[in-house]
Design a protein around this motif. Structure first.
Motif, PDB file in Angstrom:
ATOM      1  N   ALA A 150      12.185  14.424   4.520  1.00  0.00           N
ATOM      2  CA  ALA A 150      12.994  13.013   4.279  1.00  0.00           C
ATOM      3  C   ALA A 150      12.055  11.981   4.793  1.00  0.00           C
ATOM      4  CB  ALA A 150      14.455  12.836   4.806  1.00  0.00           C
ATOM      5  N   ALA A 151      11.589  12.054   5.952  1.00  0.00           N
ATOM      6  CA  ALA A 151      10.759  11.044   6.774  1.00  0.00           C
ATOM      7  C   ALA A 151       9.489  11.001   6.129  1.00  0.00           C
ATOM      8  CB  ALA A 151      10.490  11.761   8.306  1.00  0.00           C
ATOM      9  N   THR A 152       8.717  11.964   6.005  1.00  0.00           N
ATOM     10  CA  THR A 152       7.592  12.112   5.294  1.00  0.00           C
ATOM     11  C   THR A 152       7.638  11.304   3.825  1.00  0.00           C
ATOM     12  OG1 THR A 152       7.042  14.357   5.868  1.00  0.00           O
ATOM     13  CG2 THR A 152       5.621  13.348   4.069  1.00  0.00           C
ATOM     14  N   SER A 153       8.861  11.647   2.974  1.00  0.00           N
ATOM     15  CA  SER A 153       8.969  10.806   1.578  1.00  0.00           C
ATOM     16  C   SER A 153       9.074   9.329   1.987  1.00  0.00           C
ATOM     17  CB  SER A 153      10.085  11.234   0.910  1.00  0.00           C
ATOM     18  OG  SER A 153      10.526  12.572   1.533  1.00  0.00           O
ATOM     19  N   LEU A 154      10.001   9.124   2.847  1.00  0.00           N
ATOM     20  CA  LEU A 154       9.999   7.516   3.219  1.00  0.00           C
ATOM     21  C   LEU A 154       8.538   6.860   3.566  1.00  0.00           C
ATOM     22  CD1 LEU A 154      13.342   7.514   4.816  1.00  0.00           C
ATOM     23  CD2 LEU A 154      13.168   6.684   2.516  1.00  0.00           C
ATOM     24  N   ILE A 155       7.950   7.599   4.326  1.00  0.00           N
ATOM     25  CA  ILE A 155       6.406   6.882   4.641  1.00  0.00           C
ATOM     26  C   ILE A 155       5.746   6.742   3.565  1.00  0.00           C
ATOM     27  CG2 ILE A 155       4.607   7.440   6.016  1.00  0.00           C
ATOM     28  CD1 ILE A 155       6.778   7.788   8.317  1.00  0.00           C
ATOM     29  N   CYS A 156       5.494   7.960   2.533  1.00  0.00           N
ATOM     30  CA  CYS A 156       4.645   7.889   1.500  1.00  0.00           C
ATOM     31  C   CYS A 156       5.066   6.543   0.482  1.00  0.00           C
ATOM     32  CB  CYS A 156       4.583   9.329   0.971  1.00  0.00           C
ATOM     33  SG  CYS A 156       3.935  10.446   1.653  1.00  0.00           S
ATOM     34  N   PHE A 157       6.598   6.680   0.378  1.00  0.00           N
ATOM     35  CA  PHE A 157       7.175   5.522  -0.419  1.00  0.00           C
ATOM     36  C   PHE A 157       6.660   4.197   0.016  1.00  0.00           C
ATOM     37  CE2 PHE A 157      10.310   2.426  -1.462  1.00  0.00           C
ATOM     38  CZ  PHE A 157      10.545   2.524  -2.845  1.00  0.00           C
ATOM     39  N   ILE A 158       6.820   3.809   1.290  1.00  0.00           N
ATOM     40  CA  ILE A 158       6.327   2.639   1.775  1.00  0.00           C
ATOM     41  C   ILE A 158       4.896   2.307   1.517  1.00  0.00           C
ATOM     42  CG2 ILE A 158       6.083   1.236   3.722  1.00  0.00           C
ATOM     43  CD1 ILE A 158       8.400   2.685   5.109  1.00  0.00           C
ATOM     44  N   PHE A 159       3.950   3.230   1.706  1.00  0.00           N
ATOM     45  CA  PHE A 159       2.548   2.954   1.893  1.00  0.00           C
ATOM     46  C   PHE A 159       2.281   2.758   0.314  1.00  0.00           C
ATOM     47  CE2 PHE A 159       1.739   4.967   5.823  1.00  0.00           C
ATOM     48  CZ  PHE A 159       1.435   3.952   6.467  1.00  0.00           C
ATOM     49  N   SER A 160       2.753   3.531  -0.810  1.00  0.00           N
ATOM     50  CA  SER A 160       2.611   3.276  -2.274  1.00  0.00           C
ATOM     51  C   SER A 160       3.157   1.872  -2.715  1.00  0.00           C
ATOM     52  CB  SER A 160       3.273   4.603  -3.131  1.00  0.00           C
ATOM     53  OG  SER A 160       2.833   5.640  -2.733  1.00  0.00           O
ATOM     54  N   TRP A 161       4.255   1.825  -2.224  1.00  0.00           N
ATOM     55  CA  TRP A 161       5.145   0.489  -2.548  1.00  0.00           C
ATOM     56  C   TRP A 161       4.382  -0.977  -2.299  1.00  0.00           C
ATOM     57  CZ3 TRP A 161       9.569  -0.473  -5.379  1.00  0.00           C
ATOM     58  CH2 TRP A 161       9.977  -1.681  -5.222  1.00  0.00           C
ATOM     59  N   ASN A 162       3.549  -0.755  -1.046  1.00  0.00           N
ATOM     60  CA  ASN A 162       2.759  -1.881  -0.246  1.00  0.00           C
ATOM     61  C   ASN A 162       1.556  -2.072  -1.001  1.00  0.00           C
ATOM     62  OD1 ASN A 162       4.693  -2.326   1.567  1.00  0.00           O
ATOM     63  ND2 ASN A 162       3.873  -1.526   3.381  1.00  0.00           N
TER      64      ASN A 162
END
Lengths: 320, 297
Positions: free
Chosen positions: B219-231
């Motif tokens: 869960a934590a890994t997905s959220l962090i990857c999501f943030i970097f892609s979104w930014n």
């Protein structure tokens, strides 16, 4: 068992391997490697091949506007990179921006981490408030700084100056045009605002991994707060400071969003990523853009090597 | 020993009698707590100001000194979502969502098996592999962008969201491998062996032993990857145009001033940042681990 452990120092305890025959071992080796290969091959293809291509193009004379003149250029792109006034300036801007932002946000981050390491009422809320800047999309944050804070006519900074001067009955407050008067500083302040939380988080994690019993013992022995900080906390924090500084440097060197948004590279603020973007996306000078890219990579390798060394020392401690 | 630790840290000058868990000295504590509050507030002010301004009318947003108590309105949001003409932000938000979610899924599909081969049944020289992944993260993106651009131009992938998905996957894969390895390393290997000796099948082992330890990590890994892609802006800016543009690219339309548009800009900045704020606060405890590539717990 001991031989397997020796071959992977610092690794998690490995299951003793059956060493009955070469073929069996080889096939079990491949079974072990199989889950790794897709990620490894994907990474090599997507990240390493483009760099090889960049290296090749950097020795070519290639401008999309002059398609007939494509050819081998030798080192002339590198010569022009190192003699071009604008590119040289952008190298200095990149170094200055990185050093200022990393150092200031490290110092601020350390101060705030020390404050947050103490127990006080609402610590969780303050920590959440501190993290928030890091969770604003960089372009969005840069837009808010540019239009809502720095704007000379209705930005919050000048608005606050008007309000403070108004308190003292003055209707003639200073209204500086922040971005025009200090373009690089404006970018740096916004970047420091966004990156201090990053440093704070890493240093806070470092502080909280301190051996508390030793510090309490020192406390009992009458050591002053300063002595505890100087001789116990700081040495422990050193590798976290290094880690934060180096990771921060890697991200700030590559920063594009803030330069693009706040000044669009104007007023002498174009850093290397922005210059490369301009060279290839607007001027279509592929040869020089690639040579500049190679220069950036060479510059980054130095930081990256140090960063990798720091990460690996933390990593060895963790897996010991 | 236990007597000293119980008695020792309680100083005589202790003021807060009702707080038994506080061990540190309280003298000067109020001043330092106040300082922490003030600094925290200063750091959050730009965000609060952004949110407040986004709910003001354009006229109230552009006053000097600022009008804090101006009436609230959704005008800025209506303008942002296209009421006042101009391109709608919805396609770019949808593109960002597609690119971030799909690249995160791809990252997990590649990173979890890789992390397994780097922790539970490690390959030889697994540390070297780890540091190879990390080193790709340290090379500046911008230096490899031109060949990717040229390749996309030749192959017709310019302005195609799948190109971004693949690139975001490669951008986040090293982070995910490092994070997932550190989570998988916490799986009790003895229990895995015991399970396989007891004849438990793979699904049972995965669901009952591995999953409980690893799910929070995923869960934590997905959220962090999501943030970097979104930014991400640079790749999206150079490799997409009108069809596949992402939300950060849409935001670059606000770089030059357009008259009274402050409320609209703030509404845009807030809407685009909202997914990151949500993901970031959800991953708060694991944020450091992700940002430091798993080096710090």
């Amino acid at each position: 068992m001991s031989t397997t452990l020796e071959r992977a120092p610092g690794g998690p305890p490995q299951t003793p391997e059956v060493r009955s025959g070469g073929a069996l071992r080889r096939s079990s080796d491949w079974a072990r490697r199989a889950p790794l290969l897709p990620a490894l091959i994907f990474t090599i293809v997507i990240t390493q091949l483009p760099f090889v291509a960049t290296l090749v193009i950097s020795f070519m004379n290639w401008n999309a506007y002059y398609p007939d003149e494509i050819g081998f250029a030798g080192i002339s792109n590198y010569v022009s990179v190192l003699t071009d006034e604008n590119i040289r300036h952008s190298i200095f801007v990149t170094i200055e921006m990185t050093v200022v932002v990393v150092l200031v946000s490290l110092l601020l981050g350390m101060g705030i981490a020390l404050l947050l390491d103490r127990k006080f009422r609402g610590r969780g809320i303050v920590r959440t408030m501190m993290i928030t800047p890091f969770l604003i999309v960089p372009v969005a944050a840069a837009l808010v700084w540019k239009h809502a804070l720095y704007n000379p006519e209705y930005g919050l900074l000048n608005g606050t100056l008007t309000w403070i001067w108004g308190l003292f009955g003055s209707d003639n407050p200073p209204q500086p045009d922040w971005i025009t008067q200090g373009p690089l500083l404006s970018i740096e302040v916004a970047l420091i605002w966004q990156w201090t939380p990053f440093m704070m988080l890493i240093l806070l994690a470092g502080l909280q991994s301190r051996p508390l019993d030793v510090i309490e013992a020192a406390n009992l022995d009458g050591a002053s707060s300063w002595q505890i900080f100087r001789y116990m906390t700081f040495p422990h924090l050193r590798q976290y400071l290094e880690l934060g500084g180096l990771l921060g440097a890697i991200y700030i060197v590559q920063n594009f969003d803030y330069v693009f948004t706040i000044t669009s590279g104007g007023l002498g603020t174009a850093n290397l990523p922005y210059t490369i973007y301009q060279l290839f996306y607007q001027a279509h000078d592929y040869g020089r853009a690639s040579a500049t890219g190679v220069v950036v990579v060479i510059g980054t390798i130095l930081i990256a090597t140090l960063a990798l060394r720091t990460v690996s020392s933390l990593f060895r401690e963790e897996t010991r | 020993m236990s007597a000293t630790t119980d008695v020792g840290p309680v100083p005589a000058t202790r003021t807060q009698q009702g707080a038994p868990r506080r061990k540190r000295r309280e003298r000067g504590g109020f001043g330092l707590a106040l300082a922490a509050w003030v600094i925290g507030f200063l750091f959050v002010v730009p965000v609060l100001w952004m949110v407040l301004t986004s709910f003001h009318s354009e006229a109230d947003a552009a006053t000097n000194p600022p009008s804090l108590a101006a009436p609230l309105t959704l005008e800025g949001y209506r303008n942002f979502f296209g009421a006042g003409g101009g391109p709608s932000p919805w396609p770019s938000l949808a593109n960002s969502l597609t690119a971030s979610v799909l690249s995160t899924v791809l990252v997990l599909l590649l990173a979890i098996p890789a992390a397994y081969a780097l922790s539970i049944k490690p390959v030889r020289k697994w540390t070297d592999v780890m540091f190879f992944f990390l080193s790709t993260k340290m090379l500046p993106l911008v230096a490899g962008l031109l060949p990717i651009y040229l390749f996309a131009q030749v192959s017709g992938l310019l302005d195609n969201i799948w190109l971004l998905i693949v690139l975001y996957t490669s951008m986040n894969l090293p982070i995910a491998v490092w994070m997932m390895r550190s989570f998988l390393a916490e799986v009790p290997v003895e229990m895995l062996e015991a399970a396989s000796m007891d004849g438990a099948n793979l699904t049972r082992t995965l669901s009952q032993i591995v999953a409980p330890v690893v799910m929070p990590g995923i869960a934590a890994t997905s959220l962090i990857c999501f943030i970097f892609s979104w930014n991400e802006l640079l790749m999206a800016r150079t490799l997409t145009a009108t069809v596949a543009e992402t939300a950060p690219v849409y935001l670059t339309g606000f770089v030059t001033s357009q008259g009274l548009f402050l409320a609209k800009v703030c509404a845009a900045a807030f809407v685009v940042s909202l997914p990151v704020l949500i993901a970031g606060f959800a991953a708060q405890d694991k944020l450091v681990q992700g940002l430091s590539l798993g080096a710090v717990k």
